[in-house]
Motif scaffolding. Structure first.
Motif, PDB file in Angstrom:
ATOM      1  N   ASP A  91       0.674  -1.360  -0.111  1.00 40.28           N
ATOM      2  CA  ASP A  91      -0.273   0.249   0.510  1.00 40.28           C
ATOM      3  C   ASP A  91       0.923   1.290   0.381  1.00 40.28           C
ATOM      4  N   TRP A  92       1.905   1.515   0.619  1.00 38.33           N
ATOM      5  CA  TRP A  92       2.558   2.058   0.506  1.00 38.33           C
ATOM      6  C   TRP A  92       3.820   2.135  -0.687  1.00 38.33           C
ATOM      7  N   THR A  93       3.877   1.704  -1.131  1.00 37.22           N
ATOM      8  CA  THR A  93       4.394   1.639  -2.712  1.00 37.22           C
ATOM      9  C   THR A  93       4.427   1.050  -3.375  1.00 37.22           C
ATOM     10  N   GLY A  94       3.002   0.573  -3.342  1.00 32.08           N
ATOM     11  CA  GLY A  94       2.576   0.373  -4.777  1.00 32.08           C
ATOM     12  C   GLY A  94       3.572  -0.706  -5.500  1.00 32.08           C
ATOM     13  N   ILE A  95       4.229  -1.248  -4.807  1.00 34.09           N
ATOM     14  CA  ILE A  95       5.239  -3.110  -4.792  1.00 34.09           C
ATOM     15  C   ILE A  95       4.268  -4.036  -4.133  1.00 34.09           C
ATOM     16  N   GLN A  96       3.032  -4.381  -4.868  1.00 35.84           N
ATOM     17  CA  GLN A  96       2.488  -5.818  -4.708  1.00 35.84           C
ATOM     18  C   GLN A  96       3.177  -6.927  -4.908  1.00 35.84           C
ATOM     19  N   LEU A  97       3.872  -7.296  -3.569  1.00 34.98           N
ATOM     20  CA  LEU A  97       3.717  -8.654  -3.579  1.00 34.98           C
ATOM     21  C   LEU A  97       3.321  -9.535  -2.990  1.00 34.98           C
ATOM     22  N   ILE A  98       1.893  -9.424  -2.464  1.00 33.30           N
ATOM     23  CA  ILE A  98       1.055 -11.022  -2.149  1.00 33.30           C
ATOM     24  C   ILE A  98       0.809 -11.599  -3.377  1.00 33.30           C
ATOM     25  N   ASN A  99       0.700 -12.190  -3.734  1.00 34.52           N
ATOM     26  CA  ASN A  99       0.525 -13.684  -4.554  1.00 34.52           C
ATOM     27  C   ASN A  99       1.393 -13.399  -6.090  1.00 34.52           C
ATOM     28  N   ARG A 100       2.419 -13.045  -5.333  1.00 28.43           N
ATOM     29  CA  ARG A 100       4.057 -13.437  -6.143  1.00 28.43           C
ATOM     30  C   ARG A 100       4.464 -14.139  -5.847  1.00 28.43           C
ATOM     31  N   TRP A 101       5.169 -15.207  -6.852  1.00 26.02           N
ATOM     32  CA  TRP A 101       5.979 -16.028  -6.326  1.00 26.02           C
ATOM     33  C   TRP A 101       7.434 -15.852  -5.915  1.00 26.02           C
ATOM     34  N   TYR A 102       7.728 -14.375  -6.218  1.00 36.84           N
ATOM     35  CA  TYR A 102       9.233 -13.903  -5.520  1.00 36.84           C
ATOM     36  C   TYR A 102       9.155 -13.661  -4.324  1.00 36.84           C
ATOM     37  N   VAL A 103       7.575 -13.417  -3.849  1.00 36.82           N
ATOM     38  CA  VAL A 103       7.369 -12.724  -2.172  1.00 36.82           C
ATOM     39  C   VAL A 103       8.199 -14.351  -1.419  1.00 36.82           C
ATOM     40  N   LEU A 104       8.471 -15.179  -2.178  1.00 31.94           N
ATOM     41  CA  LEU A 104       8.496 -16.650  -0.701  1.00 31.94           C
ATOM     42  C   LEU A 104      10.368 -16.324  -0.754  1.00 31.94           C
ATOM     43  N   LEU A 105      11.053 -15.466  -1.486  1.00 31.88           N
ATOM     44  CA  LEU A 105      12.289 -14.979  -1.636  1.00 31.88           C
ATOM     45  C   LEU A 105      12.940 -14.643  -0.808  1.00 31.88           C
ATOM     46  N   ILE A 106      11.825 -13.663   0.367  1.00 34.05           N
ATOM     47  CA  ILE A 106      11.978 -12.798   1.210  1.00 34.05           C
ATOM     48  C   ILE A 106      11.753 -13.868   2.256  1.00 34.05           C
ATOM     49  N   ILE A 107      10.491 -14.309   2.726  1.00 33.95           N
ATOM     50  CA  ILE A 107       9.648 -15.371   2.870  1.00 33.95           C
ATOM     51  C   ILE A 107      10.715 -15.696   3.849  1.00 33.95           C
ATOM     52  N   TYR A 108      11.018 -17.588   2.768  1.00 35.64           N
ATOM     53  CA  TYR A 108      11.680 -18.782   2.671  1.00 35.64           C
ATOM     54  C   TYR A 108      12.702 -17.844   3.620  1.00 35.64           C
ATOM     55  N   PRO A 109      13.555 -17.183   3.516  1.00 41.50           N
ATOM     56  CA  PRO A 109      15.329 -17.173   4.766  1.00 41.50           C
ATOM     57  C   PRO A 109      15.092 -17.245   5.513  1.00 41.50           C
ATOM     58  N   THR A 110      13.622 -17.104   6.339  1.00 35.94           N
ATOM     59  CA  THR A 110      13.278 -16.200   7.665  1.00 35.94           C
ATOM     60  C   THR A 110      13.563 -17.531   8.287  1.00 35.94           C
ATOM     61  N   LEU A 111      13.013 -18.888   7.551  1.00 30.19           N
ATOM     62  CA  LEU A 111      13.403 -20.250   8.156  1.00 30.19           C
ATOM     63  C   LEU A 111      14.256 -20.423   8.236  1.00 30.19           C
ATOM     64  N   THR A 112      14.979 -20.610   7.280  1.00 25.04           N
ATOM     65  CA  THR A 112      16.412 -21.414   6.449  1.00 25.04           C
ATOM     66  C   THR A 112      17.719 -20.866   7.315  1.00 25.04           C
ATOM     67  N   VAL A 113      17.701 -19.396   7.093  1.00 30.13           N
ATOM     68  CA  VAL A 113      19.196 -18.544   7.585  1.00 30.13           C
ATOM     69  C   VAL A 113      19.067 -19.298   8.597  1.00 30.13           C
ATOM     70  N   PRO A 114      18.583 -19.276   9.972  1.00 30.13           N
ATOM     71  CA  PRO A 114      18.560 -19.173  11.554  1.00 30.13           C
ATOM     72  C   PRO A 114      19.270 -20.419  11.971  1.00 30.13           C
ATOM     73  N   PHE A 115      19.010 -21.768  11.119  1.00 25.47           N
ATOM     74  CA  PHE A 115      18.789 -22.772  11.421  1.00 25.47           C
ATOM     75  C   PHE A 115      20.455 -23.095  10.537  1.00 25.47           C
ATOM     76  N   CYS A 116      20.525 -22.851   9.270  1.00 25.83           N
ATOM     77  CA  CYS A 116      21.788 -22.710   8.389  1.00 25.83           C
ATOM     78  C   CYS A 116      22.900 -22.389   9.355  1.00 25.83           C
ATOM     79  N   THR A 117      22.693 -21.243  10.072  1.00 22.52           N
ATOM     80  CA  THR A 117      24.025 -20.458  10.276  1.00 22.52           C
ATOM     81  C   THR A 117      24.421 -21.330  11.408  1.00 22.52           C
ATOM     82  N   TRP A 118      22.960 -21.842  11.958  1.00 19.20           N
ATOM     83  CA  TRP A 118      23.242 -22.443  13.114  1.00 19.20           C
ATOM     84  C   TRP A 118      24.184 -23.286  13.582  1.00 19.20           C
ATOM     85  N   ILE A 119      24.150 -23.854  12.372  1.00 22.19           N
ATOM     86  CA  ILE A 119      24.255 -25.750  11.620  1.00 22.19           C
ATOM     87  C   ILE A 119      26.436 -24.823  11.227  1.00 22.19           C
ATOM     88  N   MET A 120      26.499 -23.667  10.846  1.00 20.05           N
ATOM     89  CA  MET A 120      27.660 -23.581  10.208  1.00 20.05           C
ATOM     90  C   MET A 120      28.346 -23.335  11.441  1.00 20.05           C
TER      91      MET A 120
END
Length: 304
Positions: free
Chosen positions: A155-184
């Protein structure tokens, strides 16, 4: 001399019962095989049932005959999906998302883990624990505030991320980065400190120490983190279900369910076939890289 004899008589040696030890080992082995058999049954029965169902026609599935036997095997379910542009689109979206998420995750988690494990600074241990604790927050609690954040951002920027597959590129790292960092972190901590100390004495920077020394040595840990990131991004269901709705934006786990279930009609043959085809890429990766995955997960268990 007499006192020595008295002491020896007072403390007789116990005879070792080799037969008893042998029997205990045999029983332990039998119980091991028993529980291993139970584990194999519970693990292999679902995919076996999926395979059997995928080889049946819709008429045979509806006939409710023996569910564990195929009377008239057919490949029409596989041919129908592999020639469907819609299914191939789901597969392509999943592949794109997984590749990008793995790349983003490794670019963030590897330098972060190196800094937390080797570049000791105030609060590094607490920060490392906090990174891992963020992974423990369930998805069912995170998707609501995340959805609100992306909606407000659109709404603020006019850039719609909802219902776009590339929004998952922002969301999925919230799951993968913490655990992968812990492994490393665990893997980097298990590497002898003499390596980075020698590199720094020779004039190498921290970045050169990471890229030229630690990454080649930590290859099993990198592979383990990569496999985990790929598995999460490939098999995630809740986030794509919430953030994508259009057919051309869906990934494979959600696409199979939404396209093959129409009202109260379940196309079980193609659902099982799609599930098997969707499970094939992670299965192939685990089959070839399982040793590296185990080595990466267990690194740092005895060192650090």
């Amino acid at each position: 001399m007499a006192s020595t004899v008295a002491i020896n008589k007072a403390a007789p040696t116990r005879a070792v019962k080799y037969g008893s030890m042998s029997r205990d080992r045999k029983w332990a082995l039998r119980w091991s095989y028993f529980f291993l058999t139970l584990f194999a049954i519970f693990s292999l029965v679902p995919p076996l049932y999926m395979l059997i169902t995928s080889l049946k026609s819709s008429a045979e599935i509806s006939a409710a005959t023996n569910p564990w036997w195929v009377f008239h095997p057919t490949l029409e379910n596989y041919i129908g999906l592999l020639t469907s542009n819609q299914f191939l689109r789901f597969f392509w979206n999943s592949a794109l998302v997984s590749i990008f998420v793995v790349t983003i995750t490794m670019l963030i988690s590897v330098p972060a883990a190196f800094a937390l494990a080797r570049m000791r600074f105030w609060g590094s241990a607490t920060l490392a624990t906090g990174v891992f604790l963020t992974y423990l927050i369930p998805d069912s609690l995170l998707f609501i505030p995340l959805f609100k954040m992306f909606a407000v951002f659109g709404d603020w920027t006019g850039i719609q991320l909802i219902n776009r597959w590339y929004v998952l590129l922002i969301i999925y790292p919230t799951l993968t980065v913490p655990f992968c960092t812990w492994i490393m972190i665990g893997y980097f901590a298990s590497i002898p400190k003499e390596l980075d100390e020698a590199a720094i004495i020779d004039g190498a920077s921290w970045f050169q120490t990471l890229t030229r020394i630690f990454i080649p040595v930590a290859l099993p840990g990198l592979i383990a983190a990569t496999i985990f990131a790929f598995t999460v991004s490939w098999a995630q269901f809740l986030y794509p279900l919430v953030f994508t709705t259009s057919t051309d934006q869906l990934v494979l786990p959600v696409g199979i369910i939404t396209s093959l279930i129409k009202g109260d009609v379940f196309n079980w043959g193609q659902i099982m076939t799609g599930a098997l085809l969707g499970a094939a890429p992670p299965l192939i990766i685990y089959a070839f890289l399982m040793d590296y995955y185990i080595a990466g997960l267990t690194a740092g268990a005895t060192k650090g």
